[in-house]
Write an enzyme that holds these catalytic residues in place. Structure first.
Site, short mmCIF file in Angstrom:
data_model
loop_
_atom_site.label_atom_id
_atom_site.label_comp_id
_atom_site.label_asym_id
_atom_site.label_seq_id
_atom_site.Cartn_x
_atom_site.Cartn_y
_atom_site.Cartn_z
N LYS A 1 70.95 60.73 56.70
CA LYS A 1 70.45 59.48 56.14
C LYS A 1 69.01 59.66 55.66
CE LYS A 1 68.91 57.83 60.68
NZ LYS A 1 69.00 56.76 61.69
N TYR B 1 36.13 56.61 51.13
CA TYR B 1 36.06 55.15 50.99
C TYR B 1 35.37 54.52 52.19
CZ TYR B 1 39.13 54.91 46.90
OH TYR B 1 39.66 55.02 45.63
#
Length: 377
Positions: free
Chosen positions: A51, A272
């Site tokens: 999956k 940042y």
């Protein structure tokens, strides 16, 4: 490494690759892991949980490799995954949909030769109606909820399910399954509780085979194996049980390119928000991957990469497309534009990176982006 070039300072990225790094997926190691897990559960068989695009590593490539190695049972989560995988595998490969079917998917599922995992009475009744409308017997798997409270037929609905099966001959139940919630913790009492409930289900549905063990369950002992184990993370090199040595091989290696180096003075703000401030002069490198590529933002000022076995800490915040590392511990000419640093490999495992990020190995694998050059060994 195919596609790269070497110089005296180490591996560098090929100029014409267009990628920001190399993600190498070792299909031989994957198959060796499958062999090991199969040997542990024998005489039961091992399936493969593929999956989420085989946990991010490529369901088509992974499934084909495992099919060639003898695997015949493949589990996905959603029907769309099964539809995409079905043309890639021979018809003798069984593909199971763990979440079952949403309404109106039943006809396509039946015609596609895909097997639903039935998780409720409503799903069972709908599958029976489809079988009758098609005038043929359809295969299915019954999943019971033995204590996870996520998917599966509630324990109190066992009698109703048994009655439904008794009155209709339209469904071929291949086996009964459940999912372990705490198999990665061998000391958890929940494992024994779920095993006891699974035994009650088996008693109520005699004659049906049982599938119970996931990756961690394989290492809980033969009482948990049933006739078909369903390993996922252990196939891909992730540790199936916490607190003990990982018994399976690493499957993934990730190397990312350096795009710039610089020397900054003490007091320089990095990234940042300027949350990282250098305490002394430092040499920094910016690498070409960030949280859009699977390096979680939570690695900011916590994680690291490696070069030549030397740990290079991440400094400042991880950006969307880049991450800054402190390379002061290396000789000045060790890294340059195009050099590759190790994110996953000999010196940093999935568990190491996940621990530093405050995540689990599943999250790291399934987040690896597609801007890397993928190599299947």
């Amino acid at each position: 490494m195919d596609g790269g070039i070497m110089d005296s300072r180490g591996p560098k990225l090929a100029i014409d690759s267009g990628a920001c790094g190399y993600l190498a997926i070792d299909l031989k190691a994957l198959c060796r892991n499958y062999d090991k897990l199969s040997s542990i559960v024998a005489p039961a068989r091992a399936a493969a949980v593929v999956k989420a695009d085989a946990y991010g590593l490529g369901a088509n490539q992974v499934s084909k490799a495992l099919y060639g190695h003898g695997c015949r049972h493949f589990f996905v989560a959603h029907f769309i995954e099964a539809l995409r995988l079905r043309p890639q595998l021979p018809r003798d490969a069984s593909i199971f949909v763990l979440n079952g079917l949403l309404p109106d998917n039943e006809i396509a599922c039946a015609e596609g030769g895909i097997i639903p995992v039935i998780n409720s009475l409503d799903q069972l009744r709908q599958w029976v109606e489809v079988a009758r409308s098609l005038r043929r017997k359809l295969p299915a798997v019954l999943q019971f909820d033995t204590g996870m409270s996520r998917l599966g037929i509630p324990m109190e609905d066992r009698s109703a399910v048994a009655a439904c099966l008794k009155t209709c001959g339209d469904i071929d139940i291949l086996f009964i399954m459940s999912h372990l919630a705490s198999a990665d913790d061998g000391d958890s009492e929940q494992n024994a509780d779920q095993l006891a409930r699974m035994r009650r289900v088996a008693k109520d549905f005699p004659g049906y085979d049982i599938s119970f063990a996931n990756s961690g369950g394989i290492f809980l002992g033969s009482n948990f194996h049933g006739v078909l184990a369903r390993p996922g993370i252990a196939l891909y090199g992730g540790a199936p049980t916490g607190g003990v040595a990982n018994p399976v091989e690493s499957v993934v290696r990730l190397d990312v390119a350096v795009v710039q180096t610089r020397t900054v003075p003490a007091g320089a703000r990095v990234g940042y928000g300027g949350v990282h401030v250098t305490k002394s002069q430092a040499r920094l490198a910016t690498i070409a991957a960030g949280y859009a590529d699977g390096l979680p933002r939570s690695l900011s000022d916590r994680g690291a990469v490696y070069y030549g076995g030397v740990r290079l800490p991440i400094v400042g915040r991880v950006s969307m497309d880049s991450t800054t590392i402190d390379i002061s511990a290396l000789p000045e000419d060790a890294l340059s534009f195009g050099s590759l640093v190790e994110v996953l490999g000999d010196h940093q495992t999935l568990e190491d990176l996940a621990r530093d990020a405050g995540l689990i190995s599943y999250e790291i694998l399934t987040s690896l982006g597609h801007r890397f050059h993928r190599q299947y060994v």
